[in-house]
Design an enzyme around this catalytic site. Structure first.
Site, short mmCIF file in Angstrom:
data_model
loop_
_atom_site.label_atom_id
_atom_site.label_comp_id
_atom_site.label_asym_id
_atom_site.label_seq_id
_atom_site.Cartn_x
_atom_site.Cartn_y
_atom_site.Cartn_z
NE ARG A 208 47.60 60.88 38.05
CZ ARG A 208 48.49 60.93 39.03
NH1 ARG A 208 48.97 59.79 39.54
NH2 ARG A 208 48.90 62.09 39.52
CD GLU A 237 43.21 55.37 41.93
OE1 GLU A 237 43.52 56.33 42.66
OE2 GLU A 237 44.02 54.82 41.19
CG HIS A 254 46.98 56.30 43.47
ND1 HIS A 254 46.15 57.06 42.69
CD2 HIS A 254 48.24 56.76 43.23
CE1 HIS A 254 46.87 57.95 42.00
NE2 HIS A 254 48.14 57.77 42.32
#
Length: 378
Positions: A208, A237, A254
């Site tokens: 993360r 993000e 990601h």
């Protein structure tokens, strides 16, 4: 019964249509009017699931086809009496193979052997434990850090993060995101840790974004201290720090967990959970969903060395194919999500059938997750 599914969830339509009417919708943002006429909602990590999204709707079950759940307010769902299921471990193999793809690329570029490096794994759950198993199969030294597991008395030689920073040549993060509490992981890699990394170390974040302090990382890179960085996740993000992207060795959108197998596992896990929730339990065999891989079979002569492993791994997935597109569109609104939505099909190593004339090579490739067989040369 009406089931809303994220339009980017593979195999969702065909599976959930066995249980009721299916409507595919965008995940970010979810069309709110659709929620007022549905019984269940199946999402991915781009959808924030909380009281403001679901309050007053007839939704009685939420499934997320992801291993991580920090986008879901589980406490509120429980309080509201809404069923919930995630897909733990669904994309663990994909993330492990992403890390390998990056490490093998850096090892070739910088001319080092992975066997001469110590790899520190922070977070030893579904991803970290599989990464450790594969690295150890190759004879690569690993150090493990997982304070919650150490406190529980789980088996394993757990070290402190301090020890990893001092000893590891590679530090790779595979933790959940906890914003507070005794095991807080927000900015686990903070300015102090980043400053203390060995010169020439490799930092990898594929869990993360906020686990690594992006501003502190950019400051170290701008200071010109040798550090190789692989980032698949970013603070803020889908917006990201473009200057940081320009400074890292590998930057992707990601997608570390985005194999076809991983996505299919995620969908089938929440499908099986929802079918049990409504009392119509069903099981799905993954191989019945997946298409034939691009490469049928290949033949490998002789032992398995690092350059050969790199060729095999990159035949299935070379991380650079995802680095270049992000650099092209960085900073343009909407493009980060578009890369994820229109992601090129990617398979796992298990899709590659390798015939080896060397028995040891075949056994090792199997341990690493390839579909390998020993086929003596005649």
């Amino acid at each position: 019964m009406k089931i809303l599914v994220d339009e980017n969830m593979p195999y969702a339509r065909e599976l959930f249509s066995r249980l009721g009417e299916v409507k595919a919708v965008p995940g970010r943002p979810i069309p709110v009017e659709e929620l007022n006429h549905a019984d269940a909602l199946m999402v991915r990590s781009v959808t924030k699931v909380n009281e403001s999204l679901l309050s007053g709707t007839p939704i009685n079950f939420v499934g997320t086809a992801t291993a991580g759940t920090d986008h879901v307010d589980e406490a509120w769902l429980k309080q509201a009496g809404i069923g919930f299921s995630a897909a733990p471990g669904c994309n663990a193999i994909a993330v492990v193979e992403y890390v390998f793809s990056a490490l093998l690329m850096l090892a070739e570029r910088d001319g080092f052997s992975l066997r001469d490096r110590t790899i520190g794994i922070v977070g030893v759950g579904n991803v970290g434990s599989r990464l450790q198993t594969r690295l150890e199969a190759l004879g690569i030294r690993t150090l493990l850090c997982d304070p919650p597991r150490a406190a529980r008395g789980d088996e394993g030689d757990f070290r402190t993060l301090d020890e990893l920073v001092q000893e590891a040549d590679v530090l790779t993060f595979h933790t959940p995101l906890y914003k507070d509490g005794p095991y807080k992981t927000l900015h686990l890699a903070d300015e102090t840790l980043i400053r203390r990394l060995k010169p020439g170390a490799i930092l990898i974040n594929a869990c993360r974004g906020p686990v690594v302090d992006n501003a502190a990382l950019l400051a170290r890179l701008n200071a010109g201290q040798p550090l190789s960085v692989v980032l698949d996740v970013w603070e803020g993000e889908p917006d990201l720090n473009v200057a940081l992207l320009e400074a890292v060795d590998i930057g992707t959108s990601h997608i570390a967990g985005y194999t076809l197998e991983g996505k299919a596992r995620g969908t089938t896990q929440v499908f099986e959970a929802y079918s049990a929730f409504i009392g119509r339990e069903q099981r799905v065999a993954l191989e019945t969903l997946l298409p034939a891989p691009e490469f049928g079979r290949i033949t490998l002569h002789g032992p398995l060395d690092q350059p050969t492993l790199k060729r095999l791994a990159h035949l299935v997935y070379d991380v650079r194919r995802d680095d270049a597109p992000l650099r092209k569109v960085a900073g343009i609104p909407g493009e980060f999500d578009k890369l994820r939505k229109n992601y090129l099909e990617r398979r796992e190593w298990s899709s590659l059938y390798v015939m080896c004339d060397d028995e040891t090579a075949a056994a090792l490739l199997c341990k690493l997750g390839f579909n390998a067989v020993h086929h003596p040369a005649h």
